[in-house]
Write a protein that holds these residues in place. Structure first.
Motif, PDB file in Angstrom:
ATOM      1  N   THR A  64       0.739  -1.230  -0.022  1.00  0.00           N
ATOM      2  CA  THR A  64       0.016   0.130  -0.203  1.00  0.00           C
ATOM      3  C   THR A  64       0.964   1.323  -0.111  1.00  0.00           C
ATOM      4  O   THR A  64       1.708   1.437   0.875  1.00  0.00           O
ATOM      5  N   GLU A  65       0.860   2.078  -1.161  1.00  0.00           N
ATOM      6  CA  GLU A  65       1.351   3.168  -1.049  1.00  0.00           C
ATOM      7  C   GLU A  65       0.828   4.512  -0.446  1.00  0.00           C
ATOM      8  O   GLU A  65      -0.350   4.406  -0.423  1.00  0.00           O
ATOM      9  N   SER A  66       1.501   5.474  -0.109  1.00  0.00           N
ATOM     10  CA  SER A  66       1.016   6.760   0.298  1.00  0.00           C
ATOM     11  C   SER A  66       1.898   7.855   0.198  1.00  0.00           C
ATOM     12  O   SER A  66       3.180   7.460  -0.273  1.00  0.00           O
TER      13      SER A  66
ATOM     14  N   CYS B 218       5.521   2.842   1.199  1.00  0.00           N
ATOM     15  CA  CYS B 218       5.014   1.709   0.975  1.00  0.00           C
ATOM     16  C   CYS B 218       4.856   0.669   2.128  1.00  0.00           C
ATOM     17  O   CYS B 218       6.179   0.752   2.611  1.00  0.00           O
ATOM     18  N   ALA B 219       3.695   0.243   2.583  1.00  0.00           N
ATOM     19  CA  ALA B 219       3.835  -0.389   3.724  1.00  0.00           C
ATOM     20  C   ALA B 219       3.504  -1.801   3.235  1.00  0.00           C
ATOM     21  O   ALA B 219       2.506  -2.142   2.396  1.00  0.00           O
ATOM     22  N   ALA B 220       4.157  -3.057   3.614  1.00  0.00           N
ATOM     23  CA  ALA B 220       4.098  -4.447   2.947  1.00  0.00           C
ATOM     24  C   ALA B 220       3.371  -5.214   4.174  1.00  0.00           C
ATOM     25  O   ALA B 220       3.876  -5.176   5.359  1.00  0.00           O
ATOM     26  N   SER B 221       2.908  -6.108   3.776  1.00  0.00           N
ATOM     27  CA  SER B 221       2.478  -7.226   4.488  1.00  0.00           C
ATOM     28  C   SER B 221       2.079  -8.637   3.706  1.00  0.00           C
ATOM     29  O   SER B 221       2.174  -8.531   2.516  1.00  0.00           O
ATOM     30  N   GLY B 222       2.118  -9.876   4.590  1.00  0.00           N
ATOM     31  CA  GLY B 222       1.928 -10.880   3.890  1.00  0.00           C
ATOM     32  C   GLY B 222       3.282 -11.555   3.352  1.00  0.00           C
ATOM     33  O   GLY B 222       3.175 -12.696   2.698  1.00  0.00           O
ATOM     34  N   LEU B 223       4.427 -11.073   3.510  1.00  0.00           N
ATOM     35  CA  LEU B 223       5.808 -11.371   3.115  1.00  0.00           C
ATOM     36  C   LEU B 223       6.710 -11.274   4.168  1.00  0.00           C
ATOM     37  O   LEU B 223       6.627 -10.529   4.996  1.00  0.00           O
TER      38      LEU B 223
ATOM     39  N   ALA C 191       8.428  18.076 -14.384  1.00  0.00           N
ATOM     40  CA  ALA C 191       6.961  17.899 -14.942  1.00  0.00           C
ATOM     41  C   ALA C 191       7.089  16.523 -15.417  1.00  0.00           C
ATOM     42  O   ALA C 191       6.124  15.553 -15.542  1.00  0.00           O
ATOM     43  N   GLU C 192       8.423  15.954 -15.834  1.00  0.00           N
ATOM     44  CA  GLU C 192       8.750  14.527 -16.680  1.00  0.00           C
ATOM     45  C   GLU C 192       8.594  13.573 -15.404  1.00  0.00           C
ATOM     46  O   GLU C 192       8.441  12.571 -15.541  1.00  0.00           O
ATOM     47  N   ASP C 193       8.474  13.972 -13.928  1.00  0.00           N
ATOM     48  CA  ASP C 193       8.445  13.069 -12.811  1.00  0.00           C
ATOM     49  C   ASP C 193       6.789  12.676 -12.570  1.00  0.00           C
ATOM     50  O   ASP C 193       6.275  11.809 -11.923  1.00  0.00           O
ATOM     51  N   THR C 194       5.837  13.508 -13.296  1.00  0.00           N
ATOM     52  CA  THR C 194       4.509  13.109 -13.022  1.00  0.00           C
ATOM     53  C   THR C 194       4.105  11.871 -13.682  1.00  0.00           C
ATOM     54  O   THR C 194       4.458  11.443 -14.899  1.00  0.00           O
ATOM     55  N   ALA C 195       3.407  11.161 -12.714  1.00  0.00           N
ATOM     56  CA  ALA C 195       3.184   9.482 -13.208  1.00  0.00           C
ATOM     57  C   ALA C 195       2.428   8.924 -11.888  1.00  0.00           C
ATOM     58  O   ALA C 195       2.275   9.682 -10.751  1.00  0.00           O
ATOM     59  N   VAL C 196       1.901   7.997 -11.970  1.00  0.00           N
ATOM     60  CA  VAL C 196       1.469   6.966 -10.946  1.00  0.00           C
ATOM     61  C   VAL C 196       2.554   6.286 -10.657  1.00  0.00           C
ATOM     62  O   VAL C 196       3.108   5.708 -11.110  1.00  0.00           O
ATOM     63  N   TYR C 197       2.753   6.329  -9.398  1.00  0.00           N
ATOM     64  CA  TYR C 197       4.013   5.549  -8.760  1.00  0.00           C
ATOM     65  C   TYR C 197       3.381   4.313  -8.078  1.00  0.00           C
ATOM     66  O   TYR C 197       2.533   4.453  -7.265  1.00  0.00           O
ATOM     67  N   TYR C 198       4.106   3.224  -8.298  1.00  0.00           N
ATOM     68  CA  TYR C 198       3.662   1.746  -7.695  1.00  0.00           C
ATOM     69  C   TYR C 198       4.962   1.331  -6.937  1.00  0.00           C
ATOM     70  O   TYR C 198       6.332   1.190  -7.295  1.00  0.00           O
ATOM     71  N   CYS C 199       4.610   0.672  -5.839  1.00  0.00           N
ATOM     72  CA  CYS C 199       5.381  -0.125  -4.951  1.00  0.00           C
ATOM     73  C   CYS C 199       5.221  -1.849  -5.466  1.00  0.00           C
ATOM     74  O   CYS C 199       4.134  -1.979  -5.857  1.00  0.00           O
ATOM     75  N   ALA C 200       6.468  -2.252  -5.665  1.00  0.00           N
ATOM     76  CA  ALA C 200       6.239  -3.775  -5.972  1.00  0.00           C
ATOM     77  C   ALA C 200       7.483  -4.554  -5.563  1.00  0.00           C
ATOM     78  O   ALA C 200       8.630  -4.086  -4.944  1.00  0.00           O
TER      79      ALA C 200
ATOM     80  N   ALA D 164       9.416  -8.999 -13.464  1.00  0.00           N
ATOM     81  CA  ALA D 164      10.095  -9.592 -12.705  1.00  0.00           C
ATOM     82  C   ALA D 164       9.465  -9.395 -11.197  1.00  0.00           C
ATOM     83  O   ALA D 164       9.790  -9.851 -10.361  1.00  0.00           O
ATOM     84  N   TYR D 165       8.267  -8.716 -11.300  1.00  0.00           N
ATOM     85  CA  TYR D 165       7.741  -8.220  -9.831  1.00  0.00           C
ATOM     86  C   TYR D 165       6.427  -8.599  -9.951  1.00  0.00           C
ATOM     87  O   TYR D 165       5.543  -8.425 -10.896  1.00  0.00           O
ATOM     88  N   GLY D 166       6.034  -9.587  -8.913  1.00  0.00           N
ATOM     89  CA  GLY D 166       4.609 -10.119  -9.049  1.00  0.00           C
ATOM     90  C   GLY D 166       3.812  -9.566  -8.183  1.00  0.00           C
ATOM     91  O   GLY D 166       2.363  -9.989  -8.273  1.00  0.00           O
ATOM     92  N   TYR D 167       4.172  -8.688  -7.483  1.00  0.00           N
ATOM     93  CA  TYR D 167       3.099  -8.204  -6.255  1.00  0.00           C
ATOM     94  C   TYR D 167       3.443  -6.756  -6.412  1.00  0.00           C
ATOM     95  O   TYR D 167       4.308  -5.989  -6.517  1.00  0.00           O
ATOM     96  N   TRP D 168       2.068  -5.985  -6.491  1.00  0.00           N
ATOM     97  CA  TRP D 168       1.910  -4.590  -6.716  1.00  0.00           C
ATOM     98  C   TRP D 168       0.920  -3.820  -5.812  1.00  0.00           C
ATOM     99  O   TRP D 168       0.139  -4.487  -5.369  1.00  0.00           O
ATOM    100  N   GLY D 169       1.331  -2.813  -5.702  1.00  0.00           N
ATOM    101  CA  GLY D 169       0.343  -1.895  -4.730  1.00  0.00           C
ATOM    102  C   GLY D 169      -0.534  -1.178  -5.863  1.00  0.00           C
ATOM    103  O   GLY D 169      -0.240  -1.136  -6.843  1.00  0.00           O
TER     104      GLY D 169
END
Length: 125
Positions: free
Chosen positions: A5-7, A22-27, A87-96, A111-116
C-alpha cells in the motif's frame, strides 16, 4: 496474501519534494527486493528505483542524484524520497516486490509479481 500500500503522493510544484512510502504485509519483508515503478499516461511502466534485502539501492538514470530509496525492515516499509521534481516525474507511482525472496536486480515489471494500487504524483511547472 501479500499486500502493498503506497502513500504520500500529491501535487507539488517543480523543484519541490515528495516522500512516498509503501507498507508491506504478507511476506517476509526483510528477504525481498523492493521496487518503485512509475507509469505516465501513454508510456510504459518503468523502474524508478529498487533496493535489495540488504539495503543496496539501484536507480534509473533519470532520477539519480534526485531520488533516494530506503527501507525499514523493522516496520516493513520502503520509502522513496523525491527531490528536485520536474514535470517529467508526473506519473502514477507503484510499489512492487518480486514473487520470490532474494530476487536478482531487474528493470522489467515482469520480474515483480506483487503490486500496490499506486499513488499519483503530479508536478506542476
Amino acid at each position: 496474501q501479500v499486500q502493498l500500500t503506497e502513500s504520500g503522493g500529491g501535487l507539488v510544484q517543480a523543484g519541490g519534494s515528495l516522500r512516498l512510502s509503501c507498507a508491506a504485509s504478507g511476506l517476509t519483508f526483510s528477504t525481498y527486493r523492493m521496487g518503485w515503478f512509475r507509469q505516465a499516461p501513454g508510456k510504459e511502466r518503468e523502474l524508478v528505483a529498487s533496493i535489495s534485502w540488504s539495503g543496496g539501492p539501484a536507480y534509473a538514470d533519470s532520477v539519480k542524484g534526485r531520488f533516494t530509496i530506503s527501507r525499514d525492515n523493522s516496520k516493513n516499509t520502503v520509502a522513496l524520497q523525491m527531490n528536485s521534481l520536474n514535470a517529467e516525474d508526473t506519473a502514477v507511482y507503484y510499489c512492487a516486490s518480486p514473487n520470490r525472496p532474494y530476487g536478482s536486480p531487474s528493470r522489467s515489471p515482469g520480474a515483480y509479481g506483487y503490486w500496490g494500487p499506486g499513488t499519483q504524483v503530479t508536478v506542476s511547472s
